[in-house]
Design an enzyme around this catalytic site. Structure first.
Site, PDB file in Angstrom:
ATOM      1  N   ALA A 207       0.802  -1.229   0.000  1.00 14.60           N
ATOM      2  CA  ALA A 207       0.000   0.000   0.000  1.00 14.60           C
ATOM      3  C   ALA A 207       0.836   1.281   0.000  1.00 14.60           C
ATOM      4  CB  ALA A 207      -0.916  -0.004   1.221  1.00 14.60           C
TER       5      ALA A 207
ATOM      6  N   HIS B  29      -1.123   7.242   3.991  1.00 12.27           N
ATOM      7  CA  HIS B  29       0.202   6.805   4.444  1.00 12.27           C
ATOM      8  C   HIS B  29       1.188   7.911   4.116  1.00 12.27           C
ATOM      9  CE1 HIS B  29      -1.331   2.749   4.972  1.00 12.27           C
ATOM     10  NE2 HIS B  29      -1.856   2.821   3.765  1.00 12.27           N
TER      11      HIS B  29
ATOM     12  N   ASN C 273       1.538  -3.307   8.143  1.00 13.39           N
ATOM     13  CA  ASN C 273       2.548  -3.963   7.296  1.00 13.39           C
ATOM     14  C   ASN C 273       3.409  -2.918   6.601  1.00 13.39           C
ATOM     15  OD1 ASN C 273       1.965  -7.049   7.205  1.00 13.39           O
ATOM     16  ND2 ASN C 273      -0.013  -6.038   7.242  1.00 13.39           N
TER      17      ASN C 273
HETATM   18  N1  NAI Z   1       1.924  -4.924   2.502  1.00 16.57           N
HETATM   19  C1  NAI Z   1       0.797  -4.241   2.575  1.00 16.57           C
HETATM   20  O1  NAI Z   1       0.737  -3.059   2.195  1.00 16.57           O
HETATM   21  C2  NAI Z   1      -0.423  -4.888   3.108  1.00 16.57           C
HETATM   22  C3  NAI Z   1      -0.401  -6.194   3.527  1.00 16.57           C
HETATM   23  N2  NAI Z   1      -1.537  -6.809   3.970  1.00 16.57           N
HETATM   24  C4  NAI Z   1      -1.440  -8.200   4.418  1.00 16.57           C
HETATM   25  O2  NAI Z   1      -2.302  -9.001   3.641  1.00 16.57           O
HETATM   26  C5  NAI Z   1      -3.071  -9.830   4.502  1.00 16.57           C
HETATM   27  C6  NAI Z   1      -4.378 -10.213   3.835  1.00 16.57           C
HETATM   28  O3  NAI Z   1      -5.174  -9.060   3.667  1.00 16.57           O
HETATM   29  P1  NAI Z   1      -6.716  -9.174   3.238  1.00 16.57           P
HETATM   30  O4  NAI Z   1      -6.845  -9.971   2.007  1.00 16.57           O
HETATM   31  O5  NAI Z   1      -7.251  -7.805   3.263  1.00 16.57           O
HETATM   32  O6  NAI Z   1      -7.299 -10.004   4.470  1.00 16.57           O
HETATM   33  P2  NAI Z   1      -8.628 -10.879   4.553  1.00 16.57           P
HETATM   34  O7  NAI Z   1      -8.887 -11.074   6.001  1.00 16.57           O
HETATM   35  O8  NAI Z   1      -9.693 -10.307   3.689  1.00 16.57           O
HETATM   36  O9  NAI Z   1      -8.212 -12.297   3.909  1.00 16.57           O
HETATM   37  C7  NAI Z   1      -7.306 -13.170   4.502  1.00 16.57           C
HETATM   38  C8  NAI Z   1      -7.372 -14.525   3.775  1.00 16.57           C
HETATM   39  O10 NAI Z   1      -6.284 -15.334   4.188  1.00 16.57           O
HETATM   40  C9  NAI Z   1      -6.765 -16.584   4.674  1.00 16.57           C
HETATM   41  N3  NAI Z   1      -5.856 -17.004   5.739  1.00 16.57           N
HETATM   42  C10 NAI Z   1      -5.778 -16.562   7.013  1.00 16.57           C
HETATM   43  N4  NAI Z   1      -4.760 -17.169   7.654  1.00 16.57           N
HETATM   44  C11 NAI Z   1      -4.192 -18.014   6.765  1.00 16.57           C
HETATM   45  C12 NAI Z   1      -3.108 -18.923   6.817  1.00 16.57           C
HETATM   46  N5  NAI Z   1      -2.378 -19.091   7.925  1.00 16.57           N
HETATM   47  N6  NAI Z   1      -2.801 -19.634   5.700  1.00 16.57           N
HETATM   48  C13 NAI Z   1      -3.512 -19.477   4.559  1.00 16.57           C
HETATM   49  N7  NAI Z   1      -4.559 -18.626   4.454  1.00 16.57           N
HETATM   50  C14 NAI Z   1      -4.888 -17.913   5.545  1.00 16.57           C
HETATM   51  C15 NAI Z   1      -8.181 -16.324   5.119  1.00 16.57           C
HETATM   52  O11 NAI Z   1      -8.945 -17.514   5.125  1.00 16.57           O
HETATM   53  C16 NAI Z   1      -8.628 -15.331   4.039  1.00 16.57           C
HETATM   54  O12 NAI Z   1      -8.979 -16.044   2.870  1.00 16.57           O
HETATM   55  C17 NAI Z   1      -3.207  -8.998   5.788  1.00 16.57           C
HETATM   56  O13 NAI Z   1      -3.483  -9.808   6.917  1.00 16.57           O
HETATM   57  C18 NAI Z   1      -1.845  -8.348   5.876  1.00 16.57           C
HETATM   58  O14 NAI Z   1      -0.942  -9.201   6.547  1.00 16.57           O
HETATM   59  C19 NAI Z   1      -2.723  -6.145   3.989  1.00 16.57           C
HETATM   60  C20 NAI Z   1      -2.799  -4.835   3.593  1.00 16.57           C
HETATM   61  C21 NAI Z   1      -1.650  -4.096   3.149  1.00 16.57           C
HETATM   62  O1  OAA Z   2      -3.568  -1.397   3.049  1.00 20.77           O
HETATM   63  C1  OAA Z   2      -3.167  -0.475   3.752  1.00 20.77           C
HETATM   64  O2  OAA Z   2      -3.582   0.700   3.645  1.00 20.77           O
HETATM   65  C2  OAA Z   2      -2.066  -0.697   4.731  1.00 20.77           C
HETATM   66  C3  OAA Z   2      -2.256  -1.800   5.642  1.00 20.77           C
HETATM   67  O3  OAA Z   2      -3.330  -2.277   5.900  1.00 20.77           O
HETATM   68  C4  OAA Z   2      -1.050  -2.319   6.271  1.00 20.77           C
HETATM   69  O4  OAA Z   2      -0.009  -1.635   6.234  1.00 20.77           O
HETATM   70  O5  OAA Z   2      -1.114  -3.417   6.832  1.00 20.77           O
END
Ligand code: NAI
Ligand code: OAA
Length: 265
Positions: free
Chosen positions: A122, A218, A188
């Site tokens: 992000a 951000h 993250n």
């Molecule tokens: N680098 C960045 O800018 C960002 C990173 N993220 C990361 O991405 C992750 C996912 O985000 P969203 O899709 O919005 O979350 P979400 O909650 O909508 O989806 C998470 C998915 O992962 C699955 N899941 C949960 N634990 C698991 C495991 N141990 N092994 C396999 N699958 C598993 C769930 O069943 C679900 O399908 C966040 O938890 C965060 O760590 C999220 C937003 C920004």
């Molecule tokens: O998606 C975003 O805006 C950022 C976020 O959730 C994260 O850093 O984990």
């Protein structure tokens, strides 16, 4: 290229939608825990009919793993895949705030003679920050600002009613390491900025719940031998998860397409 997608939530589903017609990228497996299998099967049927929905990355036939699941998925799925020699793209960069995990990732990638790529997600400016680091950085500050409802289910709820916030409220001040550990679904980016720059313990972080904003903001301020920059991202949140910005999906898709494109920028 045969791909295993870990996680099929807000990011995973939007990613499948975007890559469904990419001829070079075949989604062969969607990896979710047992409790997420039914929902994932419905998504896969629509967007990746050739994919099997499984609870672990298949041992054979996978050329690339993309993680969009959460911090626990790094130890559970990414480390073993790397050891087997499968390159991995990781969105849950905050997982690297756990002591020893960056070293474990490096060791696993070395063992498998492969690479793990942490996506910018992000946030922007990671290329500039990582380049500036080579000349030496003096300060890097990160501020994350989201609407109050995006902080639900986090320590931000302790001692306050997020629905009743009238003014912007600082819910966390500290290091990137602490932020990423305490807000695994919201900070993250703090970890990403720190890993590209001054490190998890020398990057200062402020997290703010702000009823006046609708987007996920951000901000990064960095200074060093290169000069300085200030960056503000005003990200649209995903409807399926207000904590997560749409740009995270685009960043993951960019990383995937970058693995097969003849020219990469
Ligand atoms: N680098 C960045 O800018 C960002 C990173 N993220 C990361 O991405 C992750 C996912 O985000 P969203 O899709 O919005 O979350 P979400 O909650 O909508 O989806 C998470 C998915 O992962 C699955 N899941 C949960 N634990 C698991 C495991 N141990 N092994 C396999 N699958 C598993 C769930 O069943 C679900 O399908 C966040 O938890 C965060 O760590 C999220 C937003 C920004
Ligand atoms: O998606 C975003 O805006 C950022 C976020 O959730 C994260 O850093 O984990």
């Amino acid at each position: 290229m045969q791909i295993a997608l870990i996680g099929c939530g807000a990011i995973g589903t939007a990613l499948l939608e975007l890559v469904k017609d990419d001829v070079g990228l075949q989604i062969a497996a969607v990896v979710v825990p047992a409790e997420g299998a039914e929902a994932a099967r419905a998504v896969a049927q629509r967007l990746a009919p050739g994919a099997q929905v499984v609870q672990a990355v298949p041992a054979d036939g996978i050329d690339l793993v993309v993680e969009a699941a959460g911090h626990a998925a790094i130890e559970q799925h990414v480390l073993p895949a790397l050891r087997r020699g499968v390159p991995c793209i990781v969105a849950s960069v905050g997982a690297l705030s756990a002591a020893g995990l960056p070293e474990q990732l490096e060791a696993a990638a070395r063992e498998g003679r492969t690479q793990v790529q942490l996506i910018a997600g992000a946030i922007g400016g990671i290329d500039a920050l990582a380049a500036a680091r080579i000349g030496g950085l003096s300060t890097v500050r990160y501020t994350g600002r989201k609407p109050p409802h995006a902080w639900k289910g986090t320590p931000a709820e302790q001692g306050r009613d997020l629905d009743a916030l009238a003014n912007e409220t600082v819910i966390f001040e500290g290091t990137a390491r602490e932020a990423a550990a305490q807000f695994p679904k919201n900070a993250n980016v703090a970890a990403t900025v720190s890993l590209a720059g001054l490190g998890l313990d020398r990057t200062t972080v402020r997290l703010i719940a702000d009823p006046a904003v609708r987007e996920n903001l951000h901000q990064v301020e960095a200074a060093g031998a290169f000069g300085s920059f200030e960056l503000t991202m005003r990200n649209q949140p995903l409807a399926a998860n207000p904590k997560t910005s749409a740009l995270t999906v685009f960043s993951a898709v960019r990383a995937l397409r970058g693995k097969v494109a003849p020219l990469v920028i």
